[in-house]
Every structure is written in C-alpha cells, then in structure tokens.
Write an enzyme that holds these catalytic residues in place. Structure first.
Site, PDB file in Angstrom:
ATOM      1  N   ALA A 222      -9.480   5.494   4.237  1.00  0.00           N
ATOM      2  CA  ALA A 222      -9.416   6.683   5.100  1.00  0.00           C
ATOM      3  C   ALA A 222     -10.754   7.402   5.207  1.00  0.00           C
ATOM      4  O   ALA A 222     -11.432   7.633   4.209  1.00  0.00           O
ATOM      5  CB  ALA A 222      -8.365   7.678   4.627  1.00  0.00           C
ATOM      6  N   GLY A 223     -11.105   7.730   6.433  1.00  0.00           N
ATOM      7  CA  GLY A 223     -12.261   8.574   6.690  1.00  0.00           C
ATOM      8  C   GLY A 223     -13.489   7.842   7.203  1.00  0.00           C
ATOM      9  O   GLY A 223     -14.339   8.441   7.846  1.00  0.00           O
TER      10      GLY A 223
ATOM     11  N   GLY B  10      -7.960   8.923   9.746  1.00  0.00           N
ATOM     12  CA  GLY B  10      -8.208   8.957  11.181  1.00  0.00           C
ATOM     13  C   GLY B  10      -9.269   9.955  11.618  1.00  0.00           C
ATOM     14  O   GLY B  10      -9.492  10.129  12.814  1.00  0.00           O
TER      15      GLY B  10
ATOM     16  N   LYS C 107       0.859  -1.186   0.000  1.00  0.00           N
ATOM     17  CA  LYS C 107       0.000   0.000   0.000  1.00  0.00           C
ATOM     18  C   LYS C 107       0.893   1.233   0.000  1.00  0.00           C
ATOM     19  O   LYS C 107       1.598   1.496   0.967  1.00  0.00           O
ATOM     20  CB  LYS C 107      -0.913   0.020   1.224  1.00  0.00           C
TER      21      LYS C 107
ATOM     22  N   ASN D 145      -9.342   1.348   9.691  1.00  0.00           N
ATOM     23  CA  ASN D 145      -8.489   1.101  10.851  1.00  0.00           C
ATOM     24  C   ASN D 145      -9.012   1.843  12.075  1.00  0.00           C
ATOM     25  O   ASN D 145      -9.528   1.244  13.009  1.00  0.00           O
ATOM     26  CB  ASN D 145      -7.035   1.490  10.541  1.00  0.00           C
TER      27      ASN D 145
END
Lengths: 267, 66
Positions: A194-195, A168, A107, A216
């Site tokens: 993300a987000g 995050g 990634k 995550n």
C-alpha cells in the site's frame, strides 16, 4: 531474462521460493485483457485477488479472473479486502481456500474505516490468531507500528506487510524510519504493501532492505498500465540489487572522482 | 421452499441439493465456493448436501483485487 543475482536471491515465503520480489494486485483494471497483460509485464509470481458474491442470473459468460490469472501459472493470494471484522475476514479466507482447492496462503487485511482503509489492528490480530490455528499461511497487512508487526510475527504470520501510506493513495513511504525499525526486529519477510505510487518509491523500499513490495493502484492507475508494470519490475530488481551491493557512505563535502595528480595546470 | 442466496430470496424445489441449486443458477462448472449457514461445503459434497427452507447460502468467486 533472469540475472545471476536473482537466481541466487529468492524471496522465501512459508518455505516457498519466488524469483520476483514484486507482488501485484488485480484490482482497478479497465478489463480482463488489460489485467492479464499488466500482470504478465510485471513479472510477478504472487498475484492478489478478491472474493465476492457471484452475480446471479447476469452475464453467465463473463470472463473469470482465474481464466486470465491462472492458478497453474501464478501463486494466487486471496485477500480479505473489504472486511471490517475478524469474523468476516476468517469467513472470506475459508471461502478462498475452498475456491482455490485447498490453497492456504492468504493476505489478511481487516480495515478500520472507508475513508482511510487504515487497518483495524485489534481485529487483524484476532483474525490472524484464528487463521494461523486453522492452518492458513497468513501474509498480513498492517500499519507501520514495529510493536504490532512483531506481535503479528509471533502469532505465526509468514510475512508482515506494513503500509507505506494509505491504500490507493500513491503517497509513497511516509515513515521509512518505522519500516526500518520493523525490519530490524523481523524474522519473517517484510513487504511494503500500500502507498507505492512510482517505481522510485518501490526501489526505495527495496534499497531499504524490504523483502518485496505489493503494488496495485500504481500500475492499474497509470495511463499505460503495461508499461508501468514493466517499470515496476525493473525498479524492484534495481532496488534489491542496490541493497545487496550496499550503498556508498554519505559525506558532507565533495570527493573528486578524477585523480588530482597530473593536472595540466601543475597545481 | 424459499432459501436466501447471496442475500436474496430464492425459490427452490423441496429437498433440493446444492448441486441442483448450482444448476438452477446456471453456475455448473464455474469456479465458485459455497457457504451454507456459515459453513463451507466442499465441492465434493455439493451433490449430497440437501437444502432446508430458510437456509442461508453464499456463493462466491474470484475477482480483481489488491
């Protein structure tokens, strides 16, 4: 328990087939035990990790991430998080390939600044070109610009992963229209990276037609990460099945669900 | 002689190999990857790669990340 639909609908990345469309990260957990339990509960098959300098002379018996998230069981996806130049990102990927015995799926993320962790696209493109030439299979983190996404695909990236919002942040998909534009032109899987803050946002990405989502913080940052991991798994499956089922058309006025004939009022 | 490991100075014996450095750091058998002066040195070459004074060594491992 895998449904019929999931068996017939694999996520294919660089020719490899996966049943789960939820990819998860291993950062921000309280400890290794919680990491392992949450990853397991998520049902994810592709799991990201970071590469960092080994602490010398401290805690030699510290548990290793690869003991908890075994490369025999999961497809590990080393990231280049924390890299701010193409050169750092390429070095990190080469170290990861050595660390994982020649595993070449990575990634790529090259960041612009610490406040936003927004991708530096110029460095991302440079790194992608070098890595593809070097034989890596590159899943690339990018912004939600459809032109950039197409260029990254043309360079040879095996998947393009636009942000829904800042890393995050848990702010969800801020520009679904751009994600849609990216998907319309794409010939490689598009995953929202993300987000994502909640399962409903993951489901939204999947309903829109994204190939998958990478989550995550939304799991690790929940008060009960294991429960949230399970919720994310269900949301991704629900969103995917809804996408395949094709939603009903939107209407401006009501349309009764119960028959109008035979009402006792005889109207 | 002195080399740099992960940004810090370290004394190793003259002509030490990478495998000896790994042993000195008590990292034998750990899942690590090594870069020597910006070049990856594959695990199979650790025992035969000799260090020189001033060498820059990076030793990395996998940790949690998103």
């Amino acid at each position: 328990m895998m449904s019929e639909q999931q068996h017939n609908d694999p996520l294919v990345i660089a020719g490899q087939r996966f049943n789960s469309r939820l990819l998860v990260g291993t950062g921000k957990y309280k400890d290794m035990a919680e990491t392992g339990a949450a990853i397991e509960a998520s049902g994810a098959e592709i799991v990201t990790m970071a590469v960092r300098r080994t602490n010398l002379g401290q805690n030699p018996d510290e548990p290793n991430l690869l003991d908890v998230v075994s490369p025999d069981r999961y497809t590990l996806l080393p990231n280049t998080a924390g890299c701010y130049t193409a050169e750092e990102a390429v070095r990190t990927c080469r170290l990861a390939r050595e660390l994982l015995d020649g595993h070449d799926l990575v990634k790529l993320e090259v960041l612009g600044d610490q406040k936003t962790l927004y991708p530096n696209i110029i460095e991302t493109v440079k790194a992608a070109e070098t890595l593809v030439k070097d034989g890596f299979k590159v899943m690339v983190y990018t912004n939600d610009d459809p032109i950039v996404a197409k260029q990254l695909e043309e360079i040879g990236c095996v998947a393009v992963m636009p942000l829904g919002s800042l890393i995050g942040s848990g702010l969800g998909i801020q520009n679904p229209h751009n994600i849609r534009l990216i998907m319309e032109e794409a010939r490689v899987p598009i995953l929202v990276d993300a987000g994502i803050g909640t399962p409903s946002e993951a489901a939204m990405a999947m309903e829109m037609g994204c190939a998958g989502v990478l989550v995550n913080s939304a799991i690790a940052g929940a008060q009960n990460p294991v429960l949230m991991a399970r919720a994310m798994q269900k949301a991704v499956v629900a969103g995917r099945e809804a996408h395949l089922a094709v939603r009903m058309p939107r209407k401006a006025y009501a349309s009764a669900s119960s028959p109008l004939d035979g009402l006792i009022t005889g109207r | 002689m002195q080399i740099q490991v992960n940004g810090d100075a370290l004394d190793v014996s003259e002509g030490a190999t990478l495998a000896e450095l790994i042993e000195q750091l008590e990292l034998t058998g750990k899942r690590i990857a090594i870069e020597l002066n910006l070049e990856i040195i594959p695990r199979s070459e650790h025992a035969t790669t000799r260090l020189d004074a001033g060498d820059q060594v990076e030793i990395v491992h996998a940790i949690g990340g998103g």
